[in-house]
Design a protein around this motif. Structure first.
Motif, PDB file in Angstrom:
ATOM      1  N   ALA A 190     -77.398 -83.888 -27.217  1.00 16.00           N
ATOM      2  CA  ALA A 190     -78.225 -82.702 -27.444  1.00 16.00           C
ATOM      3  C   ALA A 190     -78.174 -81.721 -26.284  1.00 16.00           C
ATOM      4  O   ALA A 190     -79.159 -81.510 -25.572  1.00 16.00           O
TER       5      ALA A 190
ATOM      6  N   GLY B 100     -86.054 -85.022 -14.968  1.00 18.53           N
ATOM      7  CA  GLY B 100     -85.863 -84.903 -16.418  1.00 18.53           C
ATOM      8  C   GLY B 100     -86.946 -85.670 -17.150  1.00 18.53           C
ATOM      9  O   GLY B 100     -87.788 -86.334 -16.524  1.00 18.53           O
ATOM     10  N   LEU B 101     -86.899 -85.601 -18.490  1.00 13.50           N
ATOM     11  CA  LEU B 101     -87.983 -86.217 -19.260  1.00 13.50           C
ATOM     12  C   LEU B 101     -87.722 -87.654 -19.675  1.00 13.50           C
ATOM     13  O   LEU B 101     -88.669 -88.365 -20.026  1.00 13.50           O
ATOM     14  N   VAL B 102     -86.478 -88.102 -19.631  1.00 10.64           N
ATOM     15  CA  VAL B 102     -86.270 -89.541 -19.814  1.00 10.64           C
ATOM     16  C   VAL B 102     -86.909 -90.233 -18.613  1.00 10.64           C
ATOM     17  O   VAL B 102     -87.652 -91.206 -18.745  1.00 10.64           O
TER      18      VAL B 102
ATOM     19  N   TYR C 220     -86.078 -90.208 -30.964  1.00 12.55           N
ATOM     20  CA  TYR C 220     -85.172 -90.081 -29.818  1.00 12.55           C
ATOM     21  C   TYR C 220     -84.962 -91.433 -29.128  1.00 12.55           C
ATOM     22  O   TYR C 220     -85.903 -92.076 -28.675  1.00 12.55           O
TER      23      TYR C 220
ATOM     24  N   CYS D 161     -93.034 -87.511 -30.237  1.00 12.57           N
ATOM     25  CA  CYS D 161     -91.994 -86.510 -30.022  1.00 12.57           C
ATOM     26  C   CYS D 161     -92.392 -85.295 -30.855  1.00 12.57           C
ATOM     27  O   CYS D 161     -92.421 -85.362 -32.083  1.00 12.57           O
TER      28      CYS D 161
ATOM     29  N   ASN E 157     -87.593 -85.206 -32.932  1.00 14.07           N
ATOM     30  CA  ASN E 157     -86.142 -85.422 -32.884  1.00 14.07           C
ATOM     31  C   ASN E 157     -85.918 -86.876 -33.267  1.00 14.07           C
ATOM     32  O   ASN E 157     -86.416 -87.755 -32.564  1.00 14.07           O
TER      33      ASN E 157
ATOM     34  N   ASP F 271     -94.123 -85.801 -25.803  1.00 11.87           N
ATOM     35  CA  ASP F 271     -92.865 -85.219 -25.317  1.00 11.87           C
ATOM     36  C   ASP F 271     -92.587 -83.961 -26.142  1.00 11.87           C
ATOM     37  O   ASP F 271     -92.240 -84.044 -27.316  1.00 11.87           O
TER      38      ASP F 271
ATOM     39  N   ILE G  51     -90.344 -81.475 -25.427  1.00  7.62           N
ATOM     40  CA  ILE G  51     -89.134 -80.844 -24.879  1.00  7.62           C
ATOM     41  C   ILE G  51     -88.510 -79.842 -25.853  1.00  7.62           C
ATOM     42  O   ILE G  51     -87.876 -78.879 -25.432  1.00  7.62           O
ATOM     43  N   HIS G  52     -88.716 -80.036 -27.155  1.00  7.92           N
ATOM     44  CA  HIS G  52     -88.106 -79.131 -28.150  1.00  7.92           C
ATOM     45  C   HIS G  52     -89.045 -77.988 -28.563  1.00  7.92           C
ATOM     46  O   HIS G  52     -88.784 -77.297 -29.548  1.00  7.92           O
TER      47      HIS G  52
ATOM     48  N   LYS H  38     -83.878 -78.165 -22.088  1.00  8.37           N
ATOM     49  CA  LYS H  38     -83.396 -78.160 -23.473  1.00  8.37           C
ATOM     50  C   LYS H  38     -83.344 -76.714 -23.978  1.00  8.37           C
ATOM     51  O   LYS H  38     -82.370 -76.295 -24.586  1.00  8.37           O
TER      52      LYS H  38
HETATM   53  C1  LIG Z   1     -87.324 -85.815 -27.262  1.00 11.94           C
HETATM   54  C2  LIG Z   1     -86.423 -85.774 -26.071  1.00 11.94           C
HETATM   55  N1  LIG Z   1     -86.910 -86.087 -24.856  1.00 11.94           N
HETATM   56  C3  LIG Z   1     -86.136 -86.054 -23.763  1.00 11.94           C
HETATM   57  C4  LIG Z   1     -84.800 -85.689 -23.848  1.00 11.94           C
HETATM   58  C5  LIG Z   1     -83.937 -85.666 -22.627  1.00 11.94           C
HETATM   59  O1  LIG Z   1     -84.631 -85.206 -21.554  1.00 11.94           O
HETATM   60  P1  LIG Z   1     -83.984 -85.075 -20.095  1.00 11.94           P
HETATM   61  O2  LIG Z   1     -82.614 -84.527 -20.262  1.00 11.94           O
HETATM   62  O3  LIG Z   1     -84.914 -84.131 -19.429  1.00 11.94           O
HETATM   63  O4  LIG Z   1     -84.010 -86.429 -19.510  1.00 11.94           O
HETATM   64  C6  LIG Z   1     -84.259 -85.350 -25.086  1.00 11.94           C
HETATM   65  C7  LIG Z   1     -82.846 -84.983 -25.200  1.00 11.94           C
HETATM   66  O5  LIG Z   1     -82.309 -84.829 -26.249  1.00 11.94           O
HETATM   67  C8  LIG Z   1     -85.091 -85.393 -26.220  1.00 11.94           C
HETATM   68  O6  LIG Z   1     -84.625 -85.062 -27.431  1.00 11.94           O
END
Ligand SMILES: Cc1ncc(COP(=O)(O)O)c(C=O)c1O
Length: 390
Positions: free
Chosen positions: A37, A95-97, A121, A168, A172, A200, A202-203, A235
């Protein structure tokens, strides 16, 4: 900038194109990368200028005084999402992971259950399992191509061992923009079962016309004492390599616990990410996102019309995200068979449904954030690969 311009990403250490052969057996010579993504578009000029200014200066030392960065985030959340935040609620993770992993690590213990609404996700389950917590899958109902929640079923599933739920929002895969009622349902569910709620989002900027994202923090003021919000500039502006994400916590106690864990791990962000984020969250960045979504809307229409014209295939109508979620169950083929046709015949690298958890088996996920000509090429390949069904 025209989103039509094709930029060859091969050989640039880009995971999407440079790892497709190794992971999917689809050569980047004549294949198409539609999995990871990120988008095949450069970010807006304001972001490029920020990086250029760093290069022009030429010294890349420790970053100090992040007040402009925090103010930019505050401005974005207020103007784009109607959400008022304070600068000191913001943490910057890798990042968000990483943000998700930090939440799991800070607010749960090994053995605890963490609830996910699947399919979802894939990295959520990965970090939960790697931290020796248990993934508790609550299945989304696929009601005629639309994911919906079934809280009665979820209530019946809870054992008391669950400590956290990760939402989410927008979703996603499947691209749902949850309604206020659905979000309230999640908040009530978290309260009923005494769960920390991680949202989360992010989208949240990648919304198609007619859909409005509601930040979880806006839904229910009484949820604040158990709510962790996560957002990211990456994102929206296609700068995922800068690896910055924001964990935003209003509640002082939760904030103190998270701050301690960040400190304990010696975490601090890289300066490239901070400069890029500050530049992106601006009026120029906002105008670019508006143009992006107009372009993606046409991609979505082209993709959905062409895919849905193939008997047995159904692309879920996206309300947000650029990740088309295609249901192959109508073909009657096995998962191996339809996946083989997409990868070996059409030569398109896609995400496999089962990686998103239970409920994903019949699906493949296609990233449609690419120049129009690539989408035209992709749907042509798909029509050919499934020509016998026509
Ligand atoms: C819902 C969601 N969270 C987190 C991420 C990735 O986050 P990051 O790249 O900031 O670790 C994605 C990437 O596709 C995602 O779809």
């Amino acid at each position: 900038m025209s989103f039509d311009k094709i930029i060859d990403r091969r050989g640039s250490h880009c995971v999407k194109w440079d790892m497709m052969e190794q992971l999917y057996g689809v050569s980047s010579e004549d294949g198409l990368a539609m999995w990871v993504a990120d988008m095949d578009f450069p970010p807006p000029q304001c972001v490029q200028d920020a990086v250029q200014a760093m290069l022009d200066h030429g010294i890349y030392g420790y970053f100090g005084d992040d007040s402009k960065y925090r103010a930019a985030i505050q401005w974005w959340m207020q103007t784009r999402h109607g959400w008022t935040i304070e600068p000191d609620w913001i943490f910057t993770t890798h990042g968000l992971v990483n943000g998700t992993a930090m939440c799991v690590d800070t607010f749960t213990e090994p053995g605890d259950g963490v609830v996910l609404f699947t399919p979802v996700y894939h990295a959520f389950a990965k970090v939960i399992k790697a931290a020796d917590r248990k993934v508790v899958e609550c299945l989304l109902a696929n009601n005629e191509g639309r994911y919906e929640m079934d809280f009665d079923a979820y209530d019946a599933q809870m054992t008391g061992n669950e400590k956290m739920v990760i939402l989410c929002s927008p979703h996603n895969p499947g691209g749902r923009v949850w309604t206020r009622e659905e979000l309230q349902g999640v908040a009530d569910f978290a309260r009923r079962h005494d769960l920390i709620l991680v949202s989360d989002e992010i989208h949240h900027d990648l919304l198609f016309e007619g859909h409005r994202h509601i930040p979880m923090a806006q839904v229910d003021p009484d949820i604040t004492d158990r709510l962790i919000m996560m957002t990211a500039v990456t994102k929206t502006f296609n700068i995922a390599g800068s690896h910055v994400g924001n964990v935003i916590i209003e509640d002082p106690d939760l904030r103190a616990r998270f701050a301690k864990r960040m400190m304990g791990l010696g975490m601090s962000p890289n300066s490239f990410g901070l400069f890029m984020a500050t530049a992106a969250y601006s009026p120029a960045g906002a105008a670019w996102v508006d143009d992006l979504m107009v372009y993606l809307e046409s991609n979505r229409q082209l993709f959905d019309d062409s895919i849905n014209a193939i008997p047995g295939l159904k692309s879920m109508p996206l309300e947000a995200t650029y990740l088309a979620w295609v249901d192959f169950s109508g073909t009657g083929m096995s998962r191996e068979d339809f996946t083989c046709r997409v990868e070996q015949d059409a030569k398109i690298a896609v995400n496999h449904g089962p990686t998103f958890g239970t409920g994903g088996d019949d699906f493949l996920r296609f990233n449609i954030a690419a120049p129009r000509a690539v989408i035209e090429d992709a749907v042509g390949r798909m029509q050919k690969a499934f020509a016998d069904l026509q």
